[in-house]
Design an enzyme around this catalytic site. Structure first.
Site, PDB file in Angstrom:
ATOM      1  N   ASN A 168       0.798  -1.226   0.000  1.00 10.50           N
ATOM      2  CA  ASN A 168       0.000   0.000   0.000  1.00 10.50           C
ATOM      3  C   ASN A 168       0.833   1.281   0.000  1.00 10.50           C
ATOM      4  OD1 ASN A 168       0.818  -0.638   2.635  1.00 10.50           O
ATOM      5  ND2 ASN A 168      -0.913   0.424   3.558  1.00 10.50           N
ATOM      6  N   GLY A 244       2.377  -5.622   7.626  1.00 11.16           N
ATOM      7  CA  GLY A 244       1.400  -6.436   6.913  1.00 11.16           C
ATOM      8  C   GLY A 244       0.336  -6.961   7.854  1.00 11.16           C
ATOM      9  N   SER A 245      -0.268  -8.071   7.490  1.00 11.07           N
ATOM     10  CA  SER A 245      -1.389  -8.619   8.254  1.00 11.07           C
ATOM     11  C   SER A 245      -0.907  -9.376   9.493  1.00 11.07           C
ATOM     12  CB  SER A 245      -2.199  -9.567   7.377  1.00 11.07           C
ATOM     13  OG  SER A 245      -1.451 -10.742   7.100  1.00 11.07           O
ATOM     14  N   VAL A 248       0.237 -13.133   8.663  1.00 13.40           N
ATOM     15  CA  VAL A 248       1.576 -13.273   8.086  1.00 13.40           C
ATOM     16  C   VAL A 248       2.626 -12.839   9.095  1.00 13.40           C
ATOM     17  CG1 VAL A 248       3.091 -12.588   6.193  1.00 13.40           C
ATOM     18  CG2 VAL A 248       0.657 -12.922   5.769  1.00 13.40           C
ATOM     19  N   GLY A 249       2.310 -11.832   9.898  1.00 15.84           N
ATOM     20  CA  GLY A 249       3.248 -11.403  10.934  1.00 15.84           C
ATOM     21  C   GLY A 249       3.580 -12.514  11.908  1.00 15.84           C
ATOM     22  N   GLU A 266       4.567  -4.143  12.453  1.00 19.76           N
ATOM     23  CA  GLU A 266       3.505  -3.155  12.244  1.00 19.76           C
ATOM     24  C   GLU A 266       2.402  -3.876  11.502  1.00 19.76           C
ATOM     25  OE1 GLU A 266       1.001  -1.054  10.771  1.00 19.76           O
ATOM     26  OE2 GLU A 266       2.409   0.078   9.536  1.00 19.76           O
ATOM     27  N   CYS A 300      -2.938   0.955   6.928  1.00 24.29           N
ATOM     28  CA  CYS A 300      -3.063   0.252   8.212  1.00 24.29           C
ATOM     29  C   CYS A 300      -3.664   1.149   9.288  1.00 24.29           C
ATOM     30  CB  CYS A 300      -1.690  -0.244   8.667  1.00 24.29           C
ATOM     31  SG  CYS A 300      -0.948  -1.480   7.594  1.00 24.29           S
TER      32      CYS A 300
END
Length: 504
Positions: A168, A244-245, A248-249, A266, A300
C-alpha cells in the site's frame, strides 16, 4: 481531467507500455535476474491489465542477497558516521530529483493517485533527510562505578536486517525502515510486495548513486511465501521489520524465533476517529474523509471507524456524505481524486464485506458497490462507502477491511466513546475531535492505541514514533526510537589504576 505534464505518464497513457523500469533484483549494486529465471507478472490496478513482468526470487536468490549484505555490512559498519549521514542526505536530494519517475511507478503499481504518490516521495525524502542527522549522534553512556572502574556502553549495529514491505505504501515504508537501519550502520535487504516491486529497486539504485557501498542495500523480488519466508528464516538475518497482516506477521515471528532474530511488527488496524459532541463538525468531516478515503482506504492506520456522539451524529454523517459525493474515482494517472484497489483479490474481499453488511440489513449511507469507470472499465475500483450506525459486534466494526469503507458507531458521551474506541483487538492509531482539550487529552490517555492525534488525524511526521499495541503489533518506527531497533548495547567495564593518596 488534469493536464499531463509528466513524460512517463504521457508515454504510458499513449502506448500502454513502460520503458526503462528495472525488472530484476538489486544485488551488489546491480539489477540481476533470478538464478532460476522465474518471473512474475505485474498489473496496473487502474486498468486491471498486466503491463510487465519481473524476477521472482527463490532460495538461491535469498542466499545470494544475504551473502552480499554480509559483505556490504562490514564496509558500511566501518564507514565514518558523518559520511553515513552524507549518503542519506544525498539520497533525499536524489529522490526529489527523480520524483516524477518514482511517483509514476508508485501509481501504476499501487493504484493510488499521482498526487498521493508525489506526496509519498516527498515524505520519504524527508525521512532520509531526518535520519541523515542521526549517525554521528548515536552515543553510548558512561556509568558511574567509582574511581577504580570505568563503565561505558557502546551502540553497535545489529548486522544484516530484512525489511518486508507492504503493497500500500512501498516508497514511504521503504524509507521509514531502511533509513534508520542504514543510519545505525546495518546493511539491509528489502523484500517488496509481489504486486508493487518496482520502486524498491529504483530507490536502492538511488542509494548506490548516493554513495552507499555495494551490498549495503539489496532488494529481493518474489512471492512472500518464498522470498519473504526465506529471508525470515535465514540464520544470518539479525532483525526483521515486517508491515502487513497479523496472520503473516505471526509466520514471520515464528521463523525469526528459530534463529533468535529480533522483530518489529507493524500489523493491522481498525482505528477510531472519535467526534465528541462539542467538536467542529466541518473540521471533523474533513478529517474523517482524509482518514478513510486517502489511497482508497488501503492504510493500516486509516480512520476506518467513526465513533460519533449521538447529538451530532446526523449532522456529521451528512457533512461526510457531501464530501464523499465530490470524490472522483478513476485511474490514478488521469487526475482522479481516489484511485484503485491494489489487486482483484483485495477488491473482491472488500466487496464481500459490503455484501455481508447489506445481507445483515446495515444502512449504506453512501456508496457500497464496485465503481465502473468508463475509461478504464476493467480497473479495480470501489465507491467511497459509508455504513451508518453499526452495532459494536458488526464485522465491519471489528475486522480490518482495508478499503474505502467508513463504519459509523453512534455513542452517548465520552465514556461510551471510550468503550467503543477500545472495542476491537487492534490498537494502532486513534483520532479525537473536540474543542475541550482537557477532555480530549483524558480520552487520549485511556485509549488503547500506539498513537493518538487531536483535531488533526494525520498529525505528526517522521519525528513521531509510530507503532501499535495488541494485534496491531509492537516495536516503533519513525523518530529516534526507530534507530534503537537496529542497535544493540554493549557494556564495557575497565579496571582503572587507583591510589587514593595519588589523587589531588
Amino acid at each position: 481531467m488534469t493536464a499531463v505534464v509528466n513524460p512517463w505518464i504521457k508515454a504510458y497513457l499513449e502506448s500502454g507500455t513502460v520503458p526503462a523500469l528495472p525488472d530484476g533484483h538489486l544485488i551488489d549494486g546491480k539489477v540481476v535476474p533470478s538464478l532460476s529465471a522465474e518471473r512474475m507478472e505485474i498489473a496496473d490496478p487502474g486498468t486491471g491489465h498486466v503491463f510487465m513482468s519481473v524476477a521472482a526470487g527463490g532460495a538461491a536468490d535469498v542466499d545470494a542477497a544475504v551473502a552480499s549484505a554480509l559483505r556490504g555490512f562490514r564496509i558500511w559498519r566501518d564507514t565514518a558516521p558523518v559520511e553515513r549521514g552524507r549518503v542519506l542526505a544525498r539520497m533525499a536530494a536524489l529522490m526529489l530529483r527523480d520524483i516524477e519517475r518514482l511517483a509514476f511507478a508508485e501509481t501504476v503499481t499501487v493504484g493510488k493517485t499521482y498526487t498521493e504518490s508525489c506526496n509519498n516521495v516527498r515524505s520519504a525524502a524527508r525521512t532520509f533527510e531526518y535520519y541523515a542527522g542521526a549517525p554521528d549522534k548515536l552515543q553510548g553512556d558512561s556509568i558511574p562505578l567509582g574511581p577504580a572502574q570505568l563503565g561505558l556502553t557502546l551502540l553497535e549495529p545489529l548486522g544484516v536486517v530484512a525489511q518486508i514491505i507492504p503493497w500500500n505504501y512501498p516508497i514511504t515504508t521503504f524509507a521509514r525502515g531502511i533509513a534508520p537501519a542504514l543510519a545505525a550502520g546495518c546493511s539491509v535487504i528489502a523484500k517488496p510486495a509481489e504486486t508493487t516491486p518496482l520502486t524498491a529497486v529504483m530507490l536502492a539504485q538511488l542509494l548506490c548513486e548516493a554513495g552507499l557501498p555495494a551490498g549495503a542495500c539489496n532488494v529481493l523480488l518474489g512471492l512472500g511465501t518464498v522470498a519473504g519466508a526465506g529471508l525470515s528464516a535465514h540464520a544470518d538475518v539479525a532483525h526483521i521489520t515486517f508491515t502487513g497482516s497479523p496472520g503473516v506477521g505471526t509466520a514471520v515471528m515464528t521463523a525469526a524465533a528459530q534463529h533468535y532474530a529480533s522483530v518489529t511488527m507493524e500489523l493491522g488496524g481498525k482505528s477510531p476517529l472519535i467526534a465528541l459532541a462539542d467538536c467542529d463538525i466541518e473540521a471533523a468531516a474533513d478529517g474523517a474523509v482524509a482518514a478513510i478515503y486517502e489511497n482508497a482506504g488501503q492504510i493500516c492506520s486509516a480512520g476506518s471507524r467513526l465513533v460519533v456522539d449521538k447529538r451530532i451524529h446526523r449532522a456529521l454523517v451528512e457533512a461526510i456524505t457531501v464530501r464523499a459525493g465530490r470524490i472522483t474515482v478513476g485511474h490514478g494517472l488521469r487526475g482522479s481524486s481516489m484511485g484503485a484497489i491494489n489487486s482483484r483479490r483485495q477488491m473482491e474481499r472488500i466487496l464481500a464485506f459490503l455484501d455481508q453488511a447489506k445481507t445483515m440489513g446495515s444502512t449504506v449511507a453512501f456508496g457500497g458497490a464496485r465503481h465502473v469507470n468508463s475509461i478504464d472499465p476493467d480497473g479495480w475500483f470501489i465507491q467511497p462507502t459509508l455504513l451508518d450506525d453499526l452495532p459494536i459486534d458488526h464485522p465491519c466494526v471489528q475486522e480490518e477491511i482495508f478499503g474505502p469503507v467508513l463504519s459509523v458507531q453512534v455513542v452517548d458521551g465520552t465514556e461510551d466513546a471510550l468503550r467503543a474506541a477500545n472495542s476491537t483487538r487492534y490498537g494502532l492509531m486513534a483520532g479525537i475531535y473536540s474543542k475541550d482539550i482537557g477532555a480530549a487529552l483524558a480520552l487520549a490517555r485511556d485509549i488503547k492505541s500506539g498513537q493518538v492525534t487531536i483535531n488533526n488525524y494525520w498529525g505528526g511526521g517522521v519525528e513521531v514514533p509510530f507503532g501499535g499495541v495488541e494485534q496491531s503489533g509492537f516495536g516503533r518506527e519513525k523518530g529516534f526510537a526507530a534507530v534503537a531497533s537496529y542497535c544493540r548495547t554493549k557494556s564495557l567495564v575497565a579496571k582503572v589504576p587507583y591510589s587514593q593518596n595519588a589523587r589531588v
